[in-house]
Design a protein around this motif. Structure first.
Motif, PDB file in Angstrom:
ATOM      1  N   ASP A  88      -2.847   4.858  -5.424  1.00 60.03           N
ATOM      2  CA  ASP A  88      -2.508   6.267  -5.619  1.00 60.03           C
ATOM      3  C   ASP A  88      -2.009   6.812  -4.284  1.00 60.03           C
ATOM      4  N   PRO A  89      -0.711   7.200  -4.189  1.00 59.98           N
ATOM      5  CA  PRO A  89      -0.171   7.720  -2.921  1.00 59.98           C
ATOM      6  C   PRO A  89      -0.979   8.891  -2.367  1.00 59.98           C
ATOM      7  N   GLY A  90      -1.691   9.583  -3.223  1.00 53.93           N
ATOM      8  CA  GLY A  90      -2.490  10.721  -2.778  1.00 53.93           C
ATOM      9  C   GLY A  90      -3.656  10.321  -1.898  1.00 53.93           C
ATOM     10  N   THR A  91      -3.956   9.026  -1.851  1.00 58.23           N
ATOM     11  CA  THR A  91      -5.079   8.556  -1.036  1.00 58.23           C
ATOM     12  C   THR A  91      -4.661   8.151   0.368  1.00 58.23           C
ATOM     13  N   PHE A  92      -3.355   8.173   0.643  1.00 64.60           N
ATOM     14  CA  PHE A  92      -2.885   7.666   1.932  1.00 64.60           C
ATOM     15  C   PHE A  92      -3.341   8.505   3.116  1.00 64.60           C
ATOM     16  N   ASP A  93      -3.742   9.752   2.876  1.00 62.71           N
ATOM     17  CA  ASP A  93      -4.199  10.615   3.961  1.00 62.71           C
ATOM     18  C   ASP A  93      -5.714  10.578   4.143  1.00 62.71           C
ATOM     19  N   ASN A  94      -6.391   9.706   3.432  1.00 65.26           N
ATOM     20  CA  ASN A  94      -7.843   9.595   3.538  1.00 65.26           C
ATOM     21  C   ASN A  94      -8.214   9.201   4.967  1.00 65.26           C
ATOM     22  N   PRO A  95      -9.007  10.019   5.669  1.00 64.60           N
ATOM     23  CA  PRO A  95      -9.381   9.697   7.054  1.00 64.60           C
ATOM     24  C   PRO A  95     -10.059   8.339   7.197  1.00 64.60           C
ATOM     25  N   ALA A  96     -10.698   7.863   6.148  1.00 66.46           N
ATOM     26  CA  ALA A  96     -11.393   6.581   6.205  1.00 66.46           C
ATOM     27  C   ALA A  96     -10.434   5.430   6.470  1.00 66.46           C
ATOM     28  N   LEU A  97      -9.165   5.622   6.142  1.00 65.66           N
ATOM     29  CA  LEU A  97      -8.185   4.556   6.346  1.00 65.66           C
ATOM     30  C   LEU A  97      -7.906   4.311   7.825  1.00 65.66           C
ATOM     31  N   LYS A  98      -8.294   5.252   8.672  1.00 64.93           N
ATOM     32  CA  LYS A  98      -8.014   5.135  10.103  1.00 64.93           C
ATOM     33  C   LYS A  98      -9.069   4.323  10.856  1.00 64.93           C
ATOM     34  N   SER A  99     -10.125   3.925  10.179  1.00 63.47           N
ATOM     35  CA  SER A  99     -11.206   3.233  10.876  1.00 63.47           C
ATOM     36  C   SER A  99     -10.763   1.867  11.387  1.00 63.47           C
ATOM     37  N   HIS A 100     -11.440   1.409  12.413  1.00 59.66           N
ATOM     38  CA  HIS A 100     -11.129   0.111  13.009  1.00 59.66           C
ATOM     39  C   HIS A 100     -11.320  -1.008  11.983  1.00 59.66           C
ATOM     40  N   GLN A 101     -12.382  -0.927  11.187  1.00 57.23           N
ATOM     41  CA  GLN A 101     -12.673  -1.949  10.184  1.00 57.23           C
ATOM     42  C   GLN A 101     -11.549  -2.071   9.164  1.00 57.23           C
ATOM     43  N   VAL A 102     -11.080  -0.929   8.679  1.00 59.82           N
ATOM     44  CA  VAL A 102     -10.029  -0.945   7.670  1.00 59.82           C
ATOM     45  C   VAL A 102      -8.715  -1.440   8.272  1.00 59.82           C
ATOM     46  N   GLY A 103      -8.428  -1.050   9.515  1.00 57.07           N
ATOM     47  CA  GLY A 103      -7.208  -1.506  10.166  1.00 57.07           C
ATOM     48  C   GLY A 103      -7.170  -3.020  10.298  1.00 57.07           C
ATOM     49  N   SER A 104      -8.286  -3.609  10.692  1.00 57.17           N
ATOM     50  CA  SER A 104      -8.350  -5.059  10.827  1.00 57.17           C
ATOM     51  C   SER A 104      -8.214  -5.735   9.464  1.00 57.17           C
ATOM     52  N   ALA A 105      -8.848  -5.153   8.459  1.00 58.46           N
ATOM     53  CA  ALA A 105      -8.778  -5.715   7.109  1.00 58.46           C
ATOM     54  C   ALA A 105      -7.360  -5.638   6.560  1.00 58.46           C
ATOM     55  N   ALA A 106      -6.646  -4.573   6.911  1.00 58.01           N
ATOM     56  CA  ALA A 106      -5.271  -4.399   6.427  1.00 58.01           C
ATOM     57  C   ALA A 106      -4.371  -5.519   6.935  1.00 58.01           C
ATOM     58  N   SER A 107      -4.628  -5.989   8.145  1.00 57.49           N
ATOM     59  CA  SER A 107      -3.830  -7.078   8.694  1.00 57.49           C
ATOM     60  C   SER A 107      -4.031  -8.356   7.890  1.00 57.49           C
ATOM     61  N   VAL A 108      -5.224  -8.517   7.343  1.00 59.05           N
ATOM     62  CA  VAL A 108      -5.528  -9.703   6.532  1.00 59.05           C
ATOM     63  C   VAL A 108      -4.818  -9.624   5.180  1.00 59.05           C
ATOM     64  N   VAL A 109      -4.948  -8.497   4.493  1.00 60.03           N
ATOM     65  CA  VAL A 109      -4.342  -8.395   3.160  1.00 60.03           C
ATOM     66  C   VAL A 109      -2.815  -8.332   3.241  1.00 60.03           C
ATOM     67  N   SER A 110      -2.281  -7.820   4.346  1.00 61.14           N
ATOM     68  CA  SER A 110      -0.822  -7.727   4.467  1.00 61.14           C
ATOM     69  C   SER A 110      -0.168  -9.088   4.600  1.00 61.14           C
ATOM     70  N   ALA A 111      -0.965 -10.109   4.923  1.00 64.54           N
ATOM     71  CA  ALA A 111      -0.430 -11.468   5.052  1.00 64.54           C
ATOM     72  C   ALA A 111      -0.322 -12.162   3.698  1.00 64.54           C
ATOM     73  N   ILE A 112      -0.807 -11.511   2.635  1.00 63.76           N
ATOM     74  CA  ILE A 112      -0.733 -12.093   1.293  1.00 63.76           C
ATOM     75  C   ILE A 112       0.641 -11.774   0.707  1.00 63.76           C
ATOM     76  N   PRO A 113       1.479 -12.785   0.462  1.00 64.12           N
ATOM     77  CA  PRO A 113       2.851 -12.543   0.000  1.00 64.12           C
ATOM     78  C   PRO A 113       2.949 -11.658  -1.242  1.00 64.12           C
ATOM     79  N   GLU A 114       2.060 -11.854  -2.218  1.00 67.16           N
ATOM     80  CA  GLU A 114       2.134 -11.084  -3.455  1.00 67.16           C
ATOM     81  C   GLU A 114       1.830  -9.612  -3.225  1.00 67.16           C
ATOM     82  N   VAL A 115       0.984  -9.329  -2.260  1.00 62.01           N
ATOM     83  CA  VAL A 115       0.676  -7.933  -1.932  1.00 62.01           C
ATOM     84  C   VAL A 115       1.912  -7.277  -1.332  1.00 62.01           C
ATOM     85  N   ARG A 116       2.568  -7.960  -0.424  1.00 63.04           N
ATOM     86  CA  ARG A 116       3.760  -7.413   0.208  1.00 63.04           C
ATOM     87  C   ARG A 116       4.848  -7.174  -0.833  1.00 63.04           C
ATOM     88  N   THR A 117       5.019  -8.114  -1.763  1.00 62.04           N
ATOM     89  CA  THR A 117       6.025  -7.966  -2.811  1.00 62.04           C
ATOM     90  C   THR A 117       5.735  -6.732  -3.660  1.00 62.04           C
TER      91      THR A 117
END
Length: 212
Positions: free
Chosen positions: A63-92
């Motif tokens: 949901d694009p409305g969740t992109f401003d959630n302050p929780a997304l800025k945490s160090h934990q989520v940032g590191s996790a995002a690097s992991v999921v972004s490496a999944i080709p199907e997610v990027r597609t």
């Protein structure tokens, strides 16, 4: 006009992109927020970040409305995002959304890690923002502490270096400047200095005075 802002984490590209969007009257998309939202969804569900099927479902149901959630800025989520972004199907699953956003008039400023190379290879201007890893770690530490989080600069620096290594060597859309991107090193620039430098690049390109 489409402006692509790329670069590694905590290089200052996010704030720069927002300022440029406001300056030129364009829409802004922090594409990293999309991947952080996928990671955050998996974390909340208690799902393994490497569970490709779950990650794709999360990407398709964002949901694009969740992109401003302050929780997304945490160090934990940032590191996790690097992991999921490496999944080709997610990027597609997320590429088309980004391209549609960029192509909607009057244009947009997108910031991320593969905007000029993959998402918007025909962007009018491409800027690759870099900064010394130590500077980036210090900035990220201050940001975390400002949010009330406990943060250790040495730990954050180690994570930044590991993330850079992972992103630069992933099989799909590795982190690198486009061949026609302009390099902007803001290691020693404040926000205003970085914005002025970027505007100078954009205006020179638009006037035909600046070529890679």
């Amino acid at each position: 006009m489409i402006i692509a802002i790329d670069g590694p984490a905590a290089s200052g590209k996010g704030t720069l992109a927002k300022r440029l969007a406001a300056h030129y009257g364009l829409r802004h998309l922090d594409t990293g927020a999309i991947y952080r939202a996928v990671a955050y969804a998996l974390i909340r569900q208690g799902v393994d970040l490497k569970d490709e099927a779950a990650a794709v479902r999360a990407a398709q149901g964002l949901d694009p409305g969740t992109f401003d959630n302050p929780a997304l800025k945490s160090h934990q989520v940032g590191s996790a995002a690097s992991v999921v972004s490496a999944i080709p199907e997610v990027r597609t699953a997320l590429v088309e959304f980004q391209r549609q956003f960029a192509g909607t008039p009057p244009g947009a400023v997108l910031d991320g890690r593969d905007i000029g190379t993959v998402i918007c290879p025909n962007a009018d201007v491409k800027i690759f923002v870099v900064a010394d890893p130590g500077v980036r770690a210090h900035r990220r530490t201050l940001e975390a502490r400002a949010r009330g989080e406990e943060a250790h600069e040495a730990t954050i620096l180690a994570d930044i270096l590991a993330r850079d290594e992972r992103d630069q060597n992933r099989a799909v859309a590795p982190l690198k400047p486009a061949e026609d991107a302009y390099l902007l090193d803001n290691s020693h620039l404040d926000i205003e200095g970085g914005v002025r430098a970027a505007i100078d690049i954009i205006e020179a390109v638009r006037a035909g005075r600046y070529e890679v």
